[in-house]
Motif scaffolding. Structure first.
Motif, PDB file in Angstrom:
ATOM      1  N   TRP A   4       0.920  -1.026  -0.077  1.00 39.92           N
ATOM      2  CA  TRP A   4       0.029  -0.135  -0.263  1.00 39.92           C
ATOM      3  C   TRP A   4       0.859   1.316   0.016  1.00 39.92           C
ATOM      4  N   THR A   5       0.634   2.397  -0.684  1.00 39.75           N
ATOM      5  CA  THR A   5       1.341   3.504  -0.842  1.00 39.75           C
ATOM      6  C   THR A   5       0.683   4.682  -1.459  1.00 39.75           C
ATOM      7  N   VAL A   6       1.446   5.869  -1.477  1.00 41.14           N
ATOM      8  CA  VAL A   6       0.837   7.019  -2.113  1.00 41.14           C
ATOM      9  C   VAL A   6       0.527   6.947  -3.555  1.00 41.14           C
ATOM     10  N   THR A   7      -0.730   7.051  -3.778  1.00 47.73           N
ATOM     11  CA  THR A   7      -0.951   7.089  -5.532  1.00 47.73           C
ATOM     12  C   THR A   7      -0.076   7.763  -6.239  1.00 47.73           C
ATOM     13  N   ASP A   8       0.562   9.173  -6.008  1.00 47.01           N
ATOM     14  CA  ASP A   8       1.196   9.643  -6.927  1.00 47.01           C
ATOM     15  C   ASP A   8       2.822   9.396  -6.726  1.00 47.01           C
ATOM     16  N   SER A   9       3.188   8.401  -6.076  1.00 47.68           N
ATOM     17  CA  SER A   9       4.481   8.183  -5.598  1.00 47.68           C
ATOM     18  C   SER A   9       5.043   7.434  -7.104  1.00 47.68           C
ATOM     19  N   TRP A  10       6.689   7.682  -6.908  1.00 44.89           N
ATOM     20  CA  TRP A  10       7.222   7.366  -8.212  1.00 44.89           C
ATOM     21  C   TRP A  10       7.128   5.880  -8.604  1.00 44.89           C
ATOM     22  N   VAL A  54       4.563   3.794  -8.099  1.00 39.20           N
ATOM     23  CA  VAL A  54       3.385   3.673  -8.934  1.00 39.20           C
ATOM     24  C   VAL A  54       3.818   4.071 -10.382  1.00 39.20           C
ATOM     25  N   LYS A  55       4.337   5.014 -10.711  1.00 40.48           N
ATOM     26  CA  LYS A  55       4.582   5.497 -11.780  1.00 40.48           C
ATOM     27  C   LYS A  55       5.358   4.634 -12.678  1.00 40.48           C
ATOM     28  N   ARG A  56       6.434   4.086 -11.824  1.00 38.88           N
ATOM     29  CA  ARG A  56       7.322   3.173 -12.587  1.00 38.88           C
ATOM     30  C   ARG A  56       6.639   1.794 -12.853  1.00 38.88           C
ATOM     31  N   ILE A  57       5.866   1.439 -12.107  1.00 37.32           N
ATOM     32  CA  ILE A  57       5.019   0.091 -12.211  1.00 37.32           C
ATOM     33  C   ILE A  57       4.062   0.284 -13.331  1.00 37.32           C
ATOM     34  N   ARG A  58       3.398   1.582 -13.527  1.00 42.38           N
ATOM     35  CA  ARG A  58       2.374   1.576 -14.626  1.00 42.38           C
ATOM     36  C   ARG A  58       3.196   1.601 -15.868  1.00 42.38           C
ATOM     37  N   ARG A  59       4.612   1.994 -15.952  1.00 41.41           N
ATOM     38  CA  ARG A  59       5.477   2.014 -17.075  1.00 41.41           C
ATOM     39  C   ARG A  59       5.891   0.431 -17.497  1.00 41.41           C
ATOM     40  N   LEU A  88      -4.130  -1.544  -8.213  1.00 44.16           N
ATOM     41  CA  LEU A  88      -5.367  -1.962  -7.710  1.00 44.16           C
ATOM     42  C   LEU A  88      -6.263  -0.674  -8.154  1.00 44.16           C
ATOM     43  N   ASP A  89      -7.819  -0.956  -8.382  1.00 50.61           N
ATOM     44  CA  ASP A  89      -8.913  -0.249  -8.285  1.00 50.61           C
ATOM     45  C   ASP A  89      -9.242   0.347  -6.706  1.00 50.61           C
ATOM     46  N   ASP A  90     -10.430   0.972  -6.726  1.00 48.82           N
ATOM     47  CA  ASP A  90     -10.568   1.580  -5.428  1.00 48.82           C
ATOM     48  C   ASP A  90     -10.819   0.384  -4.447  1.00 48.82           C
ATOM     49  N   ALA A  91     -11.927  -0.627  -5.043  1.00 46.80           N
ATOM     50  CA  ALA A  91     -12.394  -1.706  -4.156  1.00 46.80           C
ATOM     51  C   ALA A  91     -11.022  -2.657  -3.725  1.00 46.80           C
ATOM     52  N   GLY A  92     -10.213  -2.776  -4.653  1.00 46.80           N
ATOM     53  CA  GLY A  92      -8.762  -3.636  -4.565  1.00 46.80           C
ATOM     54  C   GLY A  92      -7.879  -2.700  -3.278  1.00 46.80           C
ATOM     55  N   ARG A 145      -5.564  12.216   3.413  1.00 45.74           N
ATOM     56  CA  ARG A 145      -5.330  12.265   1.902  1.00 45.74           C
ATOM     57  C   ARG A 145      -6.801  11.759   1.193  1.00 45.74           C
ATOM     58  N   GLY A 146      -7.772  11.382   1.787  1.00 48.60           N
ATOM     59  CA  GLY A 146      -8.787  10.699   1.357  1.00 48.60           C
ATOM     60  C   GLY A 146      -8.361   9.291   0.715  1.00 48.60           C
ATOM     61  N   LYS A 147      -9.401   8.502   0.264  1.00 48.76           N
ATOM     62  CA  LYS A 147      -9.369   7.179   0.077  1.00 48.76           C
ATOM     63  C   LYS A 147      -8.490   7.073  -1.434  1.00 48.76           C
ATOM     64  N   ARG A 148      -8.476   7.938  -2.205  1.00 53.06           N
ATOM     65  CA  ARG A 148      -7.941   8.254  -3.389  1.00 53.06           C
ATOM     66  C   ARG A 148      -6.433   8.566  -3.434  1.00 53.06           C
ATOM     67  N   GLY A 149      -6.119   8.712  -2.290  1.00 57.02           N
ATOM     68  CA  GLY A 149      -4.918   9.457  -2.199  1.00 57.02           C
ATOM     69  C   GLY A 149      -3.674   8.339  -1.946  1.00 57.02           C
ATOM     70  N   THR A 150      -4.015   7.172  -1.697  1.00 59.42           N
ATOM     71  CA  THR A 150      -3.192   6.027  -1.697  1.00 59.42           C
ATOM     72  C   THR A 150      -3.886   4.773  -2.561  1.00 59.42           C
ATOM     73  N   VAL A 151      -2.902   3.894  -2.762  1.00 57.15           N
ATOM     74  CA  VAL A 151      -3.597   2.876  -3.672  1.00 57.15           C
ATOM     75  C   VAL A 151      -2.815   1.507  -3.229  1.00 57.15           C
ATOM     76  N   GLY A 152      -3.455   0.425  -3.591  1.00 60.41           N
ATOM     77  CA  GLY A 152      -3.041  -1.044  -3.236  1.00 60.41           C
ATOM     78  C   GLY A 152      -2.179  -1.544  -4.539  1.00 60.41           C
ATOM     79  N   ILE A 153      -1.078  -2.187  -4.182  1.00 64.52           N
ATOM     80  CA  ILE A 153      -0.371  -2.682  -5.245  1.00 64.52           C
ATOM     81  C   ILE A 153      -0.461  -4.132  -5.156  1.00 64.52           C
ATOM     82  N   GLU A 154      -0.761  -5.129  -6.191  1.00 67.24           N
ATOM     83  CA  GLU A 154      -0.892  -6.548  -5.893  1.00 67.24           C
ATOM     84  C   GLU A 154       0.467  -7.078  -6.733  1.00 67.24           C
TER      85      GLU A 154
END
Length: 127
Positions: free
Chosen positions: A42-48, A50-55, A82-86, A113-122
Motif C-alpha cells: 500500500w502506498t501513496v497514489t502519486d509516488s514514483w 506507482v509511476k514506474r509500475i504503470r510503465r 489496484l482499483d478502489d475496491a482492491g 489524503r482521502g481514499k484516492r490518495g493511496t493505492v494498493g498494489i498486488e
C-alpha cells in the motif's frame, strides 16, 4: 496458505524494487500482507514507484529491515495497481497484519489524503 514468496511473504517489511526507464533498480521498504498467494503493498497514489509500475510492472521483493537493508532471497514478480475496491481490501489486510500501527497509519492517511490518495498494489510471483 499458499506462499510463493518464501520469507518475503511473512516478513514485517519487504523491499519492493521497481525499475527506472534506463533499468536502474529503485528499492523501497514497505509493509506487505499475503493473501490468496499474492503479496499486497500500500502506498501513496502519486509516488514514483506507482509511476514506474504503470510503465513497467516487473518488480522484485525480498525481506528487509525497516530501513531497507535486504535480508533474504529475492523473488521476481509482476505488480498491478489496484482499483478502489482492491485498494480498500489492501488497507484491510495491512490493518489486520499490523494491528495498532497499521490501523493508525492507514486511518490517518485516509483522513489526511482521502481514499484516492493511496493505492494498493498486488504482486504476483513469477513462476
Amino acid at each position: 496458505m499458499d506462499n510463493p514468496f518464501g520469507d518475503a511473504g511473512t516478513a514485517n517489511y519487504v523491499l519492493l524494487t521497481t525499475f527506472r526507464k534506463d533499468g536502474t533498480p529503485v528499492g523501497t521498504p514497505l509493509w506487505a500482507a499475503l493473501g490468496d498467494g499474492k503479496l499486497y503493498v500500500w502506498t501513496v497514489t502519486d509516488s514514483w514507484k506507482v509511476k514506474r509500475i504503470r510503465r513497467d510492472p516487473k518488480v522484485t521483493v525480498q525481506p528487509c529491515s525497516v530501513n531497507g537493508t535486504p535480508q533474504g532471497e529475492v523473488v521476481e514478480g509482476t505488480a498491478r495497481i489496484l482499483d478502489d475496491a482492491g485498494s480498500d481490501r489492501v488497507r484491510g489486510l495491512i490493518k489486520r497484519k499490523y494491528p495498532v500501527q497499521g490501523w493508525l497509519i492507514v486511518t490517518g492517511s485516509v483522513l489526511r489524503r482521502g481514499k484516492r490518495g493511496t493505492v494498493g498494489i498486488e504482486i504476483t510471483a513469477d513462476s
